[in-house]
Design a protein around this motif. Structure first.
Motif, short mmCIF file in Angstrom:
data_model
loop_
_atom_site.label_atom_id
_atom_site.label_comp_id
_atom_site.label_asym_id
_atom_site.label_seq_id
_atom_site.Cartn_x
_atom_site.Cartn_y
_atom_site.Cartn_z
N ALA A 120 49.51 42.28 41.01
CA ALA A 120 50.31 41.95 42.18
C ALA A 120 49.48 41.19 43.22
O ALA A 120 49.98 40.27 43.88
N ALA A 121 48.21 41.58 43.36
CA ALA A 121 47.33 40.87 44.31
C ALA A 121 47.17 39.42 43.92
O ALA A 121 47.23 38.51 44.77
N VAL A 122 46.98 39.16 42.64
CA VAL A 122 46.82 37.78 42.16
C VAL A 122 48.12 36.99 42.27
O VAL A 122 48.12 35.80 42.61
N ALA A 123 49.24 37.65 42.01
CA ALA A 123 50.53 36.99 42.17
C ALA A 123 50.74 36.53 43.61
O ALA A 123 51.33 35.47 43.86
N GLN A 124 50.24 37.32 44.55
CA GLN A 124 50.39 36.97 45.96
C GLN A 124 49.38 35.92 46.39
O GLN A 124 49.71 35.02 47.18
N ARG A 125 48.15 36.02 45.87
CA ARG A 125 47.10 35.08 46.26
C ARG A 125 46.41 34.55 45.01
O ARG A 125 45.37 35.07 44.58
N PRO A 126 46.97 33.51 44.39
CA PRO A 126 46.42 32.98 43.13
C PRO A 126 44.97 32.54 43.23
O PRO A 126 44.26 32.51 42.22
N GLU A 127 44.51 32.22 44.42
CA GLU A 127 43.11 31.81 44.57
C GLU A 127 42.14 32.95 44.26
O GLU A 127 40.92 32.71 44.08
N LEU A 128 42.63 34.17 44.16
CA LEU A 128 41.79 35.31 43.81
C LEU A 128 41.64 35.50 42.31
O LEU A 128 40.95 36.42 41.87
N ARG A 129 42.28 34.63 41.50
CA ARG A 129 42.37 34.89 40.07
C ARG A 129 41.00 35.13 39.42
O ARG A 129 40.81 36.11 38.69
N ALA A 130 40.04 34.25 39.64
CA ALA A 130 38.73 34.39 38.99
C ALA A 130 38.01 35.65 39.48
O ALA A 130 37.47 36.42 38.67
N GLU A 131 38.01 35.86 40.79
CA GLU A 131 37.36 37.05 41.35
C GLU A 131 38.05 38.31 40.84
O GLU A 131 37.38 39.30 40.50
N ALA A 132 39.38 38.28 40.74
CA ALA A 132 40.13 39.46 40.31
C ALA A 132 39.87 39.77 38.84
O ALA A 132 39.82 40.94 38.45
N ALA A 133 39.70 38.74 38.01
CA ALA A 133 39.43 38.98 36.59
C ALA A 133 38.10 39.71 36.41
O ALA A 133 37.99 40.65 35.62
N ALA A 134 37.08 39.27 37.15
CA ALA A 134 35.78 39.93 37.07
C ALA A 134 35.87 41.35 37.64
O ALA A 134 35.28 42.29 37.09
N TYR A 135 36.60 41.50 38.74
CA TYR A 135 36.79 42.81 39.35
C TYR A 135 37.48 43.77 38.38
O TYR A 135 37.05 44.92 38.20
N LEU A 136 38.54 43.28 37.73
CA LEU A 136 39.29 44.13 36.82
C LEU A 136 38.42 44.56 35.63
O LEU A 136 38.50 45.71 35.17
N ALA A 137 37.58 43.66 35.16
CA ALA A 137 36.67 44.01 34.06
C ALA A 137 35.72 45.13 34.48
O ALA A 137 35.47 46.07 33.72
N ARG A 138 35.19 45.02 35.70
CA ARG A 138 34.29 46.07 36.19
C ARG A 138 35.02 47.39 36.32
O ARG A 138 34.52 48.45 35.91
N ARG A 139 36.21 47.35 36.87
CA ARG A 139 36.96 48.57 37.10
C ARG A 139 37.44 49.19 35.78
O ARG A 139 37.46 50.41 35.63
N ARG A 140 37.81 48.37 34.82
CA ARG A 140 38.20 48.92 33.51
C ARG A 140 37.03 49.62 32.85
O ARG A 140 37.20 50.64 32.17
N ALA A 141 35.84 49.06 33.03
CA ALA A 141 34.64 49.70 32.48
C ALA A 141 34.42 51.06 33.14
O ALA A 141 34.04 52.04 32.48
N HIS A 142 34.67 51.14 34.46
CA HIS A 142 34.54 52.43 35.15
C HIS A 142 35.55 53.45 34.61
O HIS A 142 35.22 54.63 34.44
N VAL A 143 36.78 52.99 34.34
CA VAL A 143 37.79 53.90 33.78
C VAL A 143 37.33 54.40 32.42
O VAL A 143 37.41 55.59 32.11
N ALA A 144 36.85 53.47 31.58
CA ALA A 144 36.41 53.85 30.23
C ALA A 144 35.25 54.83 30.26
O ALA A 144 35.14 55.72 29.40
N ASP A 145 34.41 54.71 31.27
CA ASP A 145 33.25 55.60 31.40
C ASP A 145 33.58 56.92 32.10
O ASP A 145 32.71 57.79 32.25
N GLY A 146 34.82 57.05 32.58
CA GLY A 146 35.18 58.24 33.33
C GLY A 146 34.57 58.29 34.71
O GLY A 146 34.45 59.37 35.30
N ALA A 147 34.22 57.11 35.23
CA ALA A 147 33.51 57.06 36.51
C ALA A 147 34.40 56.73 37.69
O ALA A 147 33.97 56.86 38.84
#
Length: 272
Positions: free
Chosen positions: A230-257
């Motif tokens: 939803a954040a990217v849909a609202q502000r498409p200029e965040l797309r690249a930053e959001a992709a990297a952010y999501l990868a970091r956060r998904r890794a945290h979820v996978a690690d239980g962190a």
């Protein structure tokens, strides 16, 4: 233009149900129970979805109970299963459904009811739709419990430098103007509370946050995808930053962190 009340899919509602039930305000539910008359009661639930609020709330209220479940999506009502739901004395509840759009809600919609409820609904309403709901409650002079409206505040741990930008963009998305509809978003509870207070009604609010940790990985992952999307849909200029952010956060979820607090509020209103 009519607007459907339903705002979510059946799988998403099933996934979030345990977190919703833990977060809901038992204190406001008890206060609602004390406001209801004795004997048979009819309650109207708006944006009922798959009936999650009815399953949680009915056993906390007296009866016998008749529930009228409103939703703008006939398909989602097909997923209702309330056969095992009982009131506080163990009596089965009666249920009927109404496919209805908030833009068509008449002022007398709740006449004859003992109470009105809704869950995870207010933030996706426009001010005009909220005013229609308030007008119908004022007309019937019945208490109403509105549960789990997002406030716009999210706290993630461990913190990340992009948290603030993603959160701000998501909140902008919640307030977006789409097809002539400007949703209330994080201001929903404040707007609704003011409308009832201006009418001279009692208003009681209670924080009801989700607190998600490692055991909630499936819900956290789905919530995270939707939050960032939803954040990217609202502000498409965040797309690249959001992709990297999501990868970091998904890794945290996978690690239980990853730990997340998603703030909501419940609000109970009743006439003086």
């Amino acid at each position: 233009m009519t607007t459907a009340i339903s705002t979510a899919s059946a799988p998403w509602l099933a996934l979030r149900a345990p977190a919703d039930d833990v977060a809901r305000s038992a204190a406001l539910a008890a206060a609602l129970a004390a406001l209801l008359p004795s004997g048979p009661v009819e309650l109207h639930d708006l944006g009922a979805g798959t009936g999650g609020l009815t399953r949680w709330l009915a056993p906390r209220l007296g009866g016998p109970q008749r529930w009228v479940l409103h939703d703008g999506d006939a398909g989602i009502l097909d997923h209702l299963d309330l056969r095992s739901v009982v009131d506080d004395a163990g009596r089965p509840v009666a249920v009927r459904t109404v496919v209805e759009h908030l833009g068509e809600l008449p002022p007398g919609a709740f006449r004859g009811a003992a109470g009105v409820t809704a869950s995870a609904l207010l933030d996706v309403l426009t001010r005009e739709e909220a005013e229609r709901v308030v007008a119908a409650c004022l007309d019937a002079r019945v208490p109403a419990l509105f549960a789990l409206s997002v406030t716009g505040e999210v706290v993630l741990g461990p913190p990340d430098p992009a948290d603030a930008a993603i959160g701000a963009a998501f909140n902008e998305h919640q307030r977006r103007d789409e097809d002539g509809r400007r949703m209330l978003g994080p201001e929903a509870v404040t707007v609704l509370a003011a409308l009832f207070a201006d009418a001279g009604w009692h208003v009681r609010r209670d924080p009801t946050p989700w607190r998600l940790g490692p055991v909630d990985a499936a819900l956290t992952g789905e919530w995270l995808d939707g939050w960032v999307g939803a954040a990217v849909a609202q502000r498409p200029e965040l797309r690249a930053e959001a992709a990297a952010y999501l990868a970091r956060r998904r890794a945290h979820v996978a690690d239980g962190a990853l730990h997340v607090i998603v703030h909501h509020e419940d609000v109970l209103v009743w006439p003086r």
